[in-house]
Every structure is written in structure tokens, then in C-alpha cells.
Design a protein around this motif. Structure first.
Motif, PDB file in Angstrom:
ATOM      1  N   UNK A  32       8.503   7.758 -12.304  1.00 50.08           N
ATOM      2  CA  UNK A  32       7.711   8.594 -13.223  1.00 50.08           C
ATOM      3  C   UNK A  32       6.969   9.696 -12.474  1.00 50.08           C
ATOM      4  N   UNK A  33       7.185   9.769 -11.165  1.00 49.54           N
ATOM      5  CA  UNK A  33       6.607  10.859 -10.395  1.00 49.54           C
ATOM      6  C   UNK A  33       5.329  10.523  -9.651  1.00 49.54           C
ATOM      7  N   UNK A  34       4.898   9.264  -9.736  1.00 49.84           N
ATOM      8  CA  UNK A  34       3.693   8.850  -9.005  1.00 49.84           C
ATOM      9  C   UNK A  34       4.085   8.496  -7.566  1.00 49.84           C
ATOM     10  N   UNK A  35       3.166   8.723  -6.646  1.00 51.33           N
ATOM     11  CA  UNK A  35       3.413   8.319  -5.261  1.00 51.33           C
ATOM     12  C   UNK A  35       2.906   6.892  -5.079  1.00 51.33           C
ATOM     13  N   UNK A  36       3.747   6.037  -4.538  1.00 50.04           N
ATOM     14  CA  UNK A  36       3.459   4.603  -4.503  1.00 50.04           C
ATOM     15  C   UNK A  36       3.683   4.041  -3.105  1.00 50.04           C
ATOM     16  N   UNK A  37       2.805   3.113  -2.711  1.00 53.67           N
ATOM     17  CA  UNK A  37       3.041   2.323  -1.500  1.00 53.67           C
ATOM     18  C   UNK A  37       2.991   0.856  -1.886  1.00 53.67           C
ATOM     19  N   UNK A  38       3.977   0.093  -1.465  1.00 50.30           N
ATOM     20  CA  UNK A  38       3.921  -1.342  -1.695  1.00 50.30           C
ATOM     21  C   UNK A  38       3.760  -2.059  -0.357  1.00 50.30           C
ATOM     22  N   UNK A  39       2.885  -3.041  -0.359  1.00 52.88           N
ATOM     23  CA  UNK A  39       2.533  -3.744   0.878  1.00 52.88           C
ATOM     24  C   UNK A  39       2.869  -5.217   0.713  1.00 52.88           C
ATOM     25  N   UNK A  40       3.649  -5.743   1.616  1.00 53.31           N
ATOM     26  CA  UNK A  40       3.987  -7.157   1.583  1.00 53.31           C
ATOM     27  C   UNK A  40       2.929  -7.933   2.358  1.00 53.31           C
ATOM     28  N   UNK A  41       1.953  -8.467   1.620  1.00 48.60           N
ATOM     29  CA  UNK A  41       0.879  -9.223   2.271  1.00 48.60           C
ATOM     30  C   UNK A  41       1.154 -10.719   2.251  1.00 48.60           C
ATOM     31  N   UNK A  42       2.360 -11.084   1.814  1.00 48.28           N
ATOM     32  CA  UNK A  42       2.756 -12.494   1.858  1.00 48.28           C
ATOM     33  C   UNK A  42       3.246 -12.742   3.287  1.00 48.28           C
ATOM     34  N   UNK A  43       2.274 -12.905   4.183  1.00 54.35           N
ATOM     35  CA  UNK A  43       2.547 -12.772   5.614  1.00 54.35           C
ATOM     36  C   UNK A  43       3.620 -13.697   6.160  1.00 54.35           C
ATOM     37  N   UNK A  44       3.743 -14.866   5.575  1.00 48.92           N
ATOM     38  CA  UNK A  44       4.732 -15.782   6.120  1.00 48.92           C
ATOM     39  C   UNK A  44       6.138 -15.540   5.583  1.00 48.92           C
ATOM     40  N   UNK A  45       6.261 -14.716   4.542  1.00 48.42           N
ATOM     41  CA  UNK A  45       7.504 -14.730   3.785  1.00 48.42           C
ATOM     42  C   UNK A  45       8.461 -13.557   4.014  1.00 48.42           C
ATOM     43  N   UNK A  46       7.926 -12.421   4.392  1.00 45.97           N
ATOM     44  CA  UNK A  46       8.793 -11.263   4.645  1.00 45.97           C
ATOM     45  C   UNK A  46       9.681 -10.922   3.465  1.00 45.97           C
ATOM     46  N   UNK A  47       9.105 -10.924   2.280  1.00 47.05           N
ATOM     47  CA  UNK A  47       9.849 -10.671   1.050  1.00 47.05           C
ATOM     48  C   UNK A  47      10.483  -9.297   0.974  1.00 47.05           C
ATOM     49  N   UNK A  48       9.665  -8.329   1.319  1.00 48.14           N
ATOM     50  CA  UNK A  48      10.092  -6.942   1.165  1.00 48.14           C
ATOM     51  C   UNK A  48      11.223  -6.592   2.101  1.00 48.14           C
TER      52      UNK A  48
END
Ligand code: ADP
Ligand code: MG
Length: 276
Positions: A32-48
Motif C-alpha cells: 500500500x506504499x508504507x515503508x515497513x521494517x519487520x524484526x524477528x525478536x523470537x530470538x531462539x527461532x529464526x523464523x524470518x
């Protein structure tokens, strides 16, 4: 009222769709044109990591928190308008990291993008509770099971403990019948209902493709529901069926004027694709 720009995506237990929500909510906003940052704070899991092909030695949030890398080093462009900070999965380093540094990471990103989404690990560890207070609001995620009320109420207690704010409840993997209705769960918890994401086979297919659902299958029921969530949560208008075609094409976005903001994200945060 200041605009809410940092959301924590949290749940009482794992496997309910937090990472799926973080990635697809983030990508819907980016489309939709928004600037986004996603942070993987599930430190043990490495989901992203599934959405960023990291080569061995690539900087991750782990490295930032242990002082071995800058936030720019650990920020990767995922698609137009969206960057991600993967957690890394080197469990041996885990004890050496300083989760408190997460606040600095979040504030740095807040200055550079429109929305920061933090994928928070389930549980009651310091790393799981801290982001609930760093965020402007917490999106609670649960599946429609009888135990959901119990699971989510524990998370609400944790949010209260860190003086955090609850945005509301998102119920994921819903079925046409036989579930506890999302509004019933939200009502019992005394929180707003943000929406429901149906169980959808396209979700698994998108994971195998390593592509967010809203890009992989933009017309799927779950993708439509994620775009609705983006609008409910932020007020940002997401593209309708005609706009979806443009949105699925990485080279264009819903807003033709958006080229400038895209460039801005790219230069503000290292544009380095993982060198894999
Ligand atoms: P969490 O981050 O809370 O552990 P995930 O987002 O990794 O949960 O989702 C757990 C599993 O459920 C994954 O295999 C994911 O593909 C699947 N899943 C999530 N949402 C849906 C959905 N709406 N329909 C079908 N499968 C889903
Ligand atoms: Mg996850």
C-alpha cells in the motif's frame, strides 16, 4: 494522538501464526506504499530466516545485540518498501546477547520507516516480555480453541506488567464452523477484535515458495483477510482486487508516487541483498 507505528505481534503459545501475520501484515502495508521494517525478536527461532536467504556469516539481530554488527548490517531488503531484521539461529550466542539493546534497534527503525512490526516469541522470558513494552501497541494472536482465552489472558497480563498497550485480538486459522467465534474470544478477554484469518492452504504453499502469502496468492481468502487487518489496524487503505495485480508485481506499488519513498527506505537502511 501520535500515530502508532510500532506493533508487537505476540501470543501465549507458539505455532498460532505470529510469523505469518508479521510477514503478511508488513507486506500488505508495503504494497500500500508504507515503508515497513519487520524484526524477528523470537530470538531462539529464526523464523524470518525463511524469507531471507542468509549465507553463513550474514549479520543478524543476534550480532547487533551482542555488539558485533550494526543495525544496518542486519537489515535486509525483502521487497519494495519492506526490510527485515532476522534473529539468527546461533543458539550458542544466545546467552551473550543483550536483549535490552532491542529498544535501541526499534527506535532506530522507527525513525526510518512508517511501521515497525516485531515478531515476539511466546513465553515469559525477558526477551519475550521486553518487546511488549517497546511497542506502541500489541497485536494478540490466537487460534480459535477453547484454551485461547487462557493463553491470551496470560499475554495480556504480561503486557500490563510492562505498561504496554493492547491493540486487540487477531484470530488465525479459523474454520467456517465449529470454532469458538473470534468475537466471543475477544469479548471474554475484554479486548477489541482486529479480525480473523481463515485456515487456508495457500499459506503453506507460500511458505514453501519463500514468498509472503499476499504476494504469492493475493486473491486467497487469507491474503484478503490480511489486507483487511492492515486497514483495521492502521487505517491504511490496501489495494482492492484491481490494485492487487499491481501490488503483486514487485516493480510497482499501489501508489505511483511511491518510488521516492521506496528509494528512501533503500538508502536509509542498507539495501544489501543477502549475498547468498
Ligand atoms: P508462530 O510464529 O506463531 O509460531 P507461524 O506463523 O509460524 O506461527 O505458523 C505456524 C504454522 O501454521 C505454519 O506452518 C504456518 O504455515 C501455518 N499457518 C499459519 N497461518 C495459517 C493459515 N491461516 N492457514 C493455514 N496455515 C497457517
Ligand atoms: Mg514464529
Amino acid at each position: 494522538m501520535p500515530q502508532e507505528t510500532v506493533y508487537a505481534i505476540a501470543s501465549g503459545k507458539g505455532g498460532v501464526g505470529k510469523t505469518t501475520t508479521t510477514v503478511n501484515l508488513g507486506t500488505a502495508l508495503a504494497q500500500a506504499g508504507e515503508r515497513v521494517a519487520i524484526v524477528d525478536a523470537d530470538l531462539g527461532m529464526a523464523n524470518l530466516a525463511g524469507f531471507v536467504s542468509l549465507s553463513p556469516g550474514s549479520a543478524t539481530l543476534h550480532d547487533v545485540l551482542s555488539g558485533e554488527a550494526s543495525i544496518e548490517d542486519a537489515t535486509y531488503r525483502l521487497a519494495a518498501n519492506i526490510v527485515g531484521v532476522p534473529s539468527g539461529n546461533e543458539l550458542a550466542d544466545y546467552a551473550e546477547t543483550e536483549p535490552d539493546g532491542l529498544g535501541e534497534v526499534v527506535e532506530t527503525l522507527r525513525d526510518r520507516v512508517d511501521y515497525v512490526l516485531i515478531d515476539v516469541g511466546a513465553g515469559v522470558s525477558h526477551e519475550s516480555i521486553l518487546p511488549l513494552g517497546l511497542a506502541d501497541a500489541v497485536v494478540l494472536v490466537a487460534t480459535p480453541e477453547p484454551a485461547a482465552v487462557q493463553d491470551v489472558s496470560r499475554t495480556i497480563e504480561l503486557v500490563d506488567r510492562v505498561d504496554g498497550e493492547v491493540a486487540g485480538l487477531l484470530v488465525t486459522r479459523t474454520h467456517p464452523s465449529g470454532d469458538v467465534p473470534p468475537e466471543t474470544i475477544a469479548e471474554k478477554l475484554g479486548v477489541a477484535e482486529l479480525g480473523a484469518i481463515p485456515e487456508d492452504r495457500a499459506v503453506r504453499a507460500s511458505v514453501y515458495a519463500g514468498t509472503p502469502l499476499v504476494v504469492h496468492a493475493p486473491e486467497s481468502d487469507a491474503a484478503v483477510a490480511y489486507r483487511e487487518l492492515a486497514t483495521t489496524l492502521t487505517g491504511v487503505e490496501t489495494a482492492g482486487p484491481s490494485g492487487d495485480e499491481a501490488a503483486a508485481d514487485d516493480s510497482s506499488t499501489a501508489d505511483p508516487d511511491d518510488a521516492a519513498s521506496h528509494d528512501e527506505v533503500s538508502s536509509a537502511i542498507t539495501d544489501a541483498e543477502p549475498d547468498a
